[in-house]
Design a protein around this motif. Structure first.
Motif, PDB file in Angstrom:
ATOM      1  N   SER A  14      -2.719  11.199   5.295  1.00  0.00           N
ATOM      2  CA  SER A  14      -2.457   9.771   5.248  1.00  0.00           C
ATOM      3  C   SER A  14      -1.416   9.370   6.287  1.00  0.00           C
ATOM      4  O   SER A  14      -0.403  10.052   6.461  1.00  0.00           O
ATOM      5  N   THR A  15      -1.656   8.228   6.942  1.00  0.00           N
ATOM      6  CA  THR A  15      -0.686   7.704   7.904  1.00  0.00           C
ATOM      7  C   THR A  15       0.388   6.881   7.211  1.00  0.00           C
ATOM      8  O   THR A  15       1.343   6.462   7.860  1.00  0.00           O
ATOM      9  N   ALA A  16       0.255   6.656   5.900  1.00  0.00           N
ATOM     10  CA  ALA A  16       1.251   5.894   5.145  1.00  0.00           C
ATOM     11  C   ALA A  16       2.478   6.737   4.813  1.00  0.00           C
ATOM     12  O   ALA A  16       3.450   6.221   4.291  1.00  0.00           O
ATOM     13  N   TYR A  40      -9.051   5.716   0.632  1.00  0.00           N
ATOM     14  CA  TYR A  40      -8.138   5.235  -0.410  1.00  0.00           C
ATOM     15  C   TYR A  40      -6.978   6.210  -0.603  1.00  0.00           C
ATOM     16  O   TYR A  40      -7.177   7.415  -0.744  1.00  0.00           O
ATOM     17  N   ASP A  41      -5.772   5.673  -0.620  1.00  0.00           N
ATOM     18  CA  ASP A  41      -4.565   6.448  -0.885  1.00  0.00           C
ATOM     19  C   ASP A  41      -4.054   6.044  -2.272  1.00  0.00           C
ATOM     20  O   ASP A  41      -3.570   4.931  -2.449  1.00  0.00           O
ATOM     21  N   PRO A  42      -4.156   6.930  -3.274  1.00  0.00           N
ATOM     22  CA  PRO A  42      -3.751   6.548  -4.625  1.00  0.00           C
ATOM     23  C   PRO A  42      -2.250   6.323  -4.769  1.00  0.00           C
ATOM     24  O   PRO A  42      -1.836   5.570  -5.651  1.00  0.00           O
ATOM     25  N   VAL A  43      -1.429   6.930  -3.941  1.00  0.00           N
ATOM     26  CA  VAL A  43       0.016   6.722  -4.026  1.00  0.00           C
ATOM     27  C   VAL A  43       0.382   5.347  -3.472  1.00  0.00           C
ATOM     28  O   VAL A  43       1.173   4.616  -4.053  1.00  0.00           O
ATOM     29  N   ALA A  44      -0.231   4.973  -2.344  1.00  0.00           N
ATOM     30  CA  ALA A  44       0.014   3.658  -1.745  1.00  0.00           C
ATOM     31  C   ALA A  44      -0.802   2.568  -2.436  1.00  0.00           C
ATOM     32  O   ALA A  44      -0.593   1.389  -2.173  1.00  0.00           O
ATOM     33  N   GLN A  45      -1.739   2.962  -3.283  1.00  0.00           N
ATOM     34  CA  GLN A  45      -2.620   2.059  -4.025  1.00  0.00           C
ATOM     35  C   GLN A  45      -3.368   1.103  -3.106  1.00  0.00           C
ATOM     36  O   GLN A  45      -3.388  -0.101  -3.307  1.00  0.00           O
ATOM     37  N   GLY A  46      -3.995   1.661  -2.087  1.00  0.00           N
ATOM     38  CA  GLY A  46      -4.798   0.865  -1.172  1.00  0.00           C
ATOM     39  C   GLY A  46      -5.444   1.744  -0.126  1.00  0.00           C
ATOM     40  O   GLY A  46      -5.211   2.954  -0.078  1.00  0.00           O
TER      41      GLY A  46
END
Length: 54
Positions: A14-16, A40-46
């Motif tokens: 993830s780049t987040a 989808y990134d579940p930690v960033a919720q998006g």
């Protein structure tokens, strides 16, 4: 049967900056550059961009 080297296993990070990763296969002949997918990134919720790690 042995796996082909034209479809290696790659890790998408993830780049987040959350540390979430996906594992997938890619075709080296069609995508010789690093793979970038929007997943989808579940930690960033998006949905965020995931880039291939080497």
């Amino acid at each position: 049967m042995a796996r082909s080297t034209t479809r290696p296993v790659v890790k998408l990070k993830s780049t987040a900056g959350t540390g979430v990763t996906y594992v997938t296969r890619k075709n080296r002949l069609n995508d010789p550059d690093r793979l970038v997918l929007r997943k989808y990134d579940p930690v960033a919720q998006g949905h965020v961009l995931f880039r291939e790690e080497r």
